[in-house]
Design a protein around this motif. Structure first.
Motif, short mmCIF file in Angstrom:
data_model
loop_
_atom_site.label_atom_id
_atom_site.label_comp_id
_atom_site.label_asym_id
_atom_site.label_seq_id
_atom_site.Cartn_x
_atom_site.Cartn_y
_atom_site.Cartn_z
N GLN A 151 0.84 -1.21 0.00
CA GLN A 151 0.00 0.00 0.00
C GLN A 151 0.88 1.27 0.00
OE1 GLN A 151 -2.71 -0.24 3.29
NE2 GLN A 151 -3.88 1.57 2.68
N VAL A 152 1.95 1.22 0.82
CA VAL A 152 2.87 2.36 0.90
C VAL A 152 3.48 2.65 -0.47
CG1 VAL A 152 5.08 3.14 1.85
CG2 VAL A 152 3.42 1.98 3.33
N PHE A 153 4.02 1.59 -1.10
CA PHE A 153 4.73 1.82 -2.37
C PHE A 153 3.77 2.12 -3.51
CE2 PHE A 153 8.11 -0.38 0.01
CZ PHE A 153 9.02 0.65 -0.04
N ALA A 154 2.57 1.53 -3.45
CA ALA A 154 1.57 1.84 -4.48
C ALA A 154 1.27 3.33 -4.43
CB ALA A 154 0.31 1.02 -4.24
N ASN A 155 1.22 3.85 -3.20
CA ASN A 155 0.97 5.27 -3.02
C ASN A 155 2.09 6.13 -3.58
OD1 ASN A 155 -0.59 7.37 -1.81
ND2 ASN A 155 -1.25 5.74 -0.40
N LEU A 156 3.34 5.74 -3.25
CA LEU A 156 4.48 6.52 -3.71
C LEU A 156 4.59 6.47 -5.23
CD1 LEU A 156 7.20 5.62 -1.05
CD2 LEU A 156 5.82 7.68 -1.21
N LEU A 157 4.36 5.28 -5.80
CA LEU A 157 4.47 5.13 -7.25
C LEU A 157 3.35 5.88 -7.97
CD1 LEU A 157 6.76 3.17 -6.75
CD2 LEU A 157 5.71 1.58 -8.35
N SER A 158 2.15 5.79 -7.42
CA SER A 158 1.05 6.47 -8.11
C SER A 158 1.22 7.98 -8.02
CB SER A 158 -0.30 6.03 -7.54
OG SER A 158 -0.44 6.46 -6.22
N ASN A 159 1.72 8.45 -6.89
CA ASN A 159 2.01 9.89 -6.77
C ASN A 159 3.05 10.32 -7.79
OD1 ASN A 159 0.49 11.36 -5.03
ND2 ASN A 159 1.70 10.87 -3.22
N ALA A 160 4.13 9.52 -7.84
CA ALA A 160 5.23 9.86 -8.75
C ALA A 160 4.72 9.87 -10.20
CB ALA A 160 6.36 8.85 -8.59
N ALA A 161 3.85 8.90 -10.54
CA ALA A 161 3.32 8.83 -11.90
C ALA A 161 2.46 10.05 -12.19
CB ALA A 161 2.52 7.55 -12.09
N LYS A 162 1.61 10.38 -11.21
CA LYS A 162 0.70 11.51 -11.36
C LYS A 162 1.46 12.81 -11.65
CE LYS A 162 -2.02 10.82 -7.73
NZ LYS A 162 -2.89 11.16 -6.58
N TYR A 163 2.60 12.96 -10.98
CA TYR A 163 3.31 14.23 -11.07
C TYR A 163 4.40 14.22 -12.14
CZ TYR A 163 0.81 15.89 -7.01
OH TYR A 163 -0.18 16.30 -6.16
N SER A 164 4.63 13.07 -12.79
CA SER A 164 5.68 13.00 -13.80
C SER A 164 5.21 13.62 -15.11
CB SER A 164 6.06 11.54 -14.07
OG SER A 164 6.86 11.05 -13.04
N PRO A 165 6.16 14.13 -15.89
CA PRO A 165 5.79 14.52 -17.25
C PRO A 165 5.45 13.25 -18.05
CG PRO A 165 8.14 14.97 -16.79
CD PRO A 165 7.57 14.41 -15.56
N THR A 166 4.60 13.37 -19.05
CA THR A 166 4.23 12.17 -19.81
C THR A 166 5.45 11.61 -20.53
OG1 THR A 166 3.49 13.67 -21.51
CG2 THR A 166 1.77 12.62 -20.20
N ASN A 167 5.40 10.27 -20.76
CA ASN A 167 6.48 9.52 -21.40
C ASN A 167 7.77 9.54 -20.60
OD1 ASN A 167 4.88 8.84 -23.65
ND2 ASN A 167 5.24 10.88 -24.49
#
Lengths: 135, 569
Positions: free
Chosen positions: B445-461
């Motif tokens: 749950q912790v890492f899913a959160n960190l990864l989804s946050n990182a994905a959300k805030y990353s530039p596309t591609n």
């Protein structure tokens, strides 16, 4: 092992009964009797002779556990397996229910396209002998 | 410059020298009598006696006058000699005490005393001929220096405090009196400046000010040495809370302030500070029934010593507010789950085609409804999770897990989520295995959160990088994105419930605002640490540090071990 055909579903929420009915009858091809309370269920259960109880855990007046005790007191329903449904995901409550012989505790919201499959899976892997001993 | 001379001692009080005129008068009188007697040979008449007496008196008075004049001259010489001595003494004292500098009318240094050259860190001969601006921080454009020069040009004495700078670049504060010397036409010919070093006083004054300020704080403040952890200072609240008196502070270390702390754990806690990886580290503590947070920083004292500053802030009230808010929200959430079950079920039945087919437009509207129901459900679940953690009802079923394969699973399971944002996850590490003891579902749950946050805030591609490193007592997992970053001002709120950070790039992003609060509590419940580093505009790295199990004690204690999260809620 006997095939699962008839389910007695008890839930006080009418909308959920409608969804569950579609999920079990239309999607799952099961025969379902639905009741809005534990009292209603105890009146109708014996005639219906279900293979499985599907009980909402949180209900006014008689909750899921009380309903189960009442149903099990009825002639011929003493060994009917039970699955609980609950909106409350509390590990200790779920554990308690399993210890009391519940096959499964399904958390709401459930996926109506998967509900029947899920129940069938639990049904087919139920430990028949152990269950009888536990009850 | 002034020469050192032995100081002559005077031969006695002046008064002694002035008691002799009577003897001189008698002597002169006697001499006059003898002289008159010699002239008359034998004074036989009264007239002769009379003239003898007149001569005697005349000689006497003359003698006294000459004697007095000599005496006055002698006294004047003594006075001058004494004044010269006094000036010499004053000069010596001034030279010992103050920094003295003479400059020419243009401001070029004509001479300096040893104090001056020593304090400013030059050799005396190197200063001669240099412009006085050399000791001012802004050189020949220094505002204070220009003000001084204007004042001197008007013939006025300048007195005040001036910030100046040594050859090494150290700032010093000087009390100055600078006197102009003018010629008959009123033109500046020379200046004499006297400085006393006020730096220590200013520093002490600042320290006194800060101390009184700290003593008024409700927070506990501890300042202590980095090597021995020995206390240097504790404010009033800290003394009170630790039951110390100001006198025995030297004998205490930070470990004495907290019964739950030991030196090794503290060293591990502050290791990121010592490595320069972080500006501050913090830890939550309980003091009786009060909750607190200790934040520790490194500071350098004025004399260059590296010190730790720990501030313990009472967070009981904040926790209590959060608890009340969560509790009320969780009650509402429970109520929301039942209608959500119906809505979600109904939409799912419609969307699945079980009730017949929809045209594309109707289907897209249905998708919106389904997606948003899903988000609503996530929020409700997060709230319930947080409340469960707070109430101590979330269980950690720990088992021995290899972080290398665990993180591979994490990345695989979140690939779909990344794809929604056209973001890849890449996990790489030099380690083959990294055994840790954790509750896999919760840590997922912790890492899913960190990864989804990182994905959300990353530039596309773009690619979000996941790393794993051996960090002494810890395994350190990092999740790095190249998004807009988190401003330092938001550091406090990132891990709070509903603490979504104001976006720095103006875009809005969906989220429950609870994920990080949950992640943090789960990591803390594992005895780990979670933190981040961010450079606004360039990206963010979140770190999760999990303590390595001590092989003999922790690993293989059976398959699962259940721990409650209540202690961190």
């Amino acid at each position: 092992m006997a095939e699962l055909k008839r389910i007695l579903h008890v839930d006080d929420d009418e909308d959920i009964r409608v969804i569950a009915n579609m999920a079990l009858e239309m999607v799952g091809n099961l025969e379902v009797l639905q009741c809005g309370s534990g009292r209603e269920a105890t009146e109708k259960a014996a005639d219906f002779a279900p293979d499985l109880f599907l009980l909402d855990y949180m209900m006014p007046e008689m909750d899921g556990e009380q309903t189960l005790r009442a149903l099990r007191n009825l002639p011929g329903l003493q060994y009917v397996p039970v699955i609980f449904m609950t909106a409350r995901v509390q590990a200790d409550i779920a554990d308690g229910l399993r210890r009391e012989g519940a096959l499964e505790v399904i958390t709401k919201p459930f996926d109506p396209m998967e509900l029947a499959n899920q129940i069938r899976e639990v049904w087919s892997s139920r430990p028949v002998v152990q269950l009888r001993q536990a009850v | 410059m002034m020469s050192e001379q032995a100081i002559e001692t005077t031969s006695g009080p002046l008064g002694q020298k002035c008691r002799r005129p009577l003897a001189v008068l008698v002597g002169a009188f006697a001499a006059g009598s003898v002289f008159a007697g010699l002239l008359n040979m034998a004074p036989s008449s009264s007239a002769a006696w009379g003239s003898t007496l007149t001569y005697a008196l005349l000689f006497g008075v003359l003698g006294v006058a000459v004697y007095r004049r000599n005496k006055i001259l002698e006294l004047q010489r003594d006075l001058v000699r004494q004044q010269a001595q006094e000036i010499q003494l004053t000069h010596a004292a001034l030279n010992n005490h103050a920094l003295v500098c003479l400059t020419d009318p243009d401001g070029k240094i004509a001479s300096v005393n040893e104090n001056f050259s020593a304090k400013f860190g030059y050799r005396q001969e190197d200063l001669i001929g240099r412009h006085i601006s050399i000791i001012y921080p802004d050189g020949d454009e220094d505002a204070t220096m220009l003000e001084v020069r204007r004042s001197l040009a008007r013939g006025e004495i300048w007195t005040g405090e001036s910030e100046e700078v040594t050859a090494e670049g150290t700032k010093v504060f000087m009390r100055c009196t600078i006197v102009p010397m003018l010629d008959e036409a009123g033109k500046l010919v020379k200046t004499v400046s006297i400085r006393t070093d006020n730096t220590e006083y200013r520093r002490a004054e600042k320290a006194r000010f800060l101390k009184s300020l700290f003593d008024h704080l409700q927070d506990e403040v501890y300042i202590f040495r980095t090597d021995s952890l020995q206390m240097v200072y504790a404010n009033h609240r800290a003394l009170e809370a630790s039951n110390w008196s100001a006198k025995d502070i030297d004998a205490k270390t930070i470990i004495d302030a907290d019964s739950q702390m030991n030196a090794a754990a503290f060293r591990a806690h502050v290791a990121p500070l010592m490595r320069g990886d972080r500006d501050s580290v913090s830890i939550e503590v309980m003091r009786g029934d009060r909750a607190g947070e200790i934040r520790t920083r490194l500071v350098r004292s004025d004399d260059g010593e590296l010190l730790f500053v720990s501030v313990l802030r009472d967070t009981t009230e904040r926790m209590e507010t959060e608890r009340a808010r969560l509790e009320s929200v969780s009650v509402v959430s429970h109520e929301l789950r039942t209608p959500l079950t119906s809505i979600k079920g109904a939409l799912r039945l419609l969307g699945s085609g079980a009730m017949g087919d929809f045209d594309a437009q109707a289907k897209s509207v249905l998708d919106i409804a389904e997606r948003n129901t899903e988000t609503l459900l996530l929020i409700v679940n997060d709230i319930l999770d947080l409340e469960k953690i707070r109430a101590g009802k979330m269980r950690l079923e720990k088992s021995d897990v290899d972080l290398v394969s665990f993180l591979n699973d994490v990345v695989e399971m979140n690939t779909g989520y990344g794809a929604e944002f056209q973001v890849d996850f890449d996990f790489s590490t030099r380690l083959d295995t990294a055994m840790a003891r954790l509750a896999p579902e919760r840590m997922m749950q912790v890492f899913a959160n960190l990864l989804s946050n990182a994905a959300k805030y990353s530039p596309t591609n773009d690619t979000v990088r996941v790393g794993l490193e051996d960090d002494g007592e810890y395994w350190q997992v990092s999740v790095t994105d190249r998004g807009p970053g988190i401003p330092e001002s938001a550091r406090e709120t990132v891990f709070e419930s509903f603490g979504q950070v104001q976006n720095t790039d103006g875009k809005t992003r969906k989220g429950t605002g609870l994920g990080m609060a949950i992640a943090r509590k789960i990591v803390l419940a594992h005895g780990g640490e979670i933190d981040f580093e961010s450079e606004p505009g360039h990206g963010t790295t979140f770190y999760v540090r999990l303590r390595k199990p001590h092989l003999e004690a922790d690993l293989g204690q059976g398959d699962t071990e259940t721990a409650s999260l209540s202690d961190v809620a």
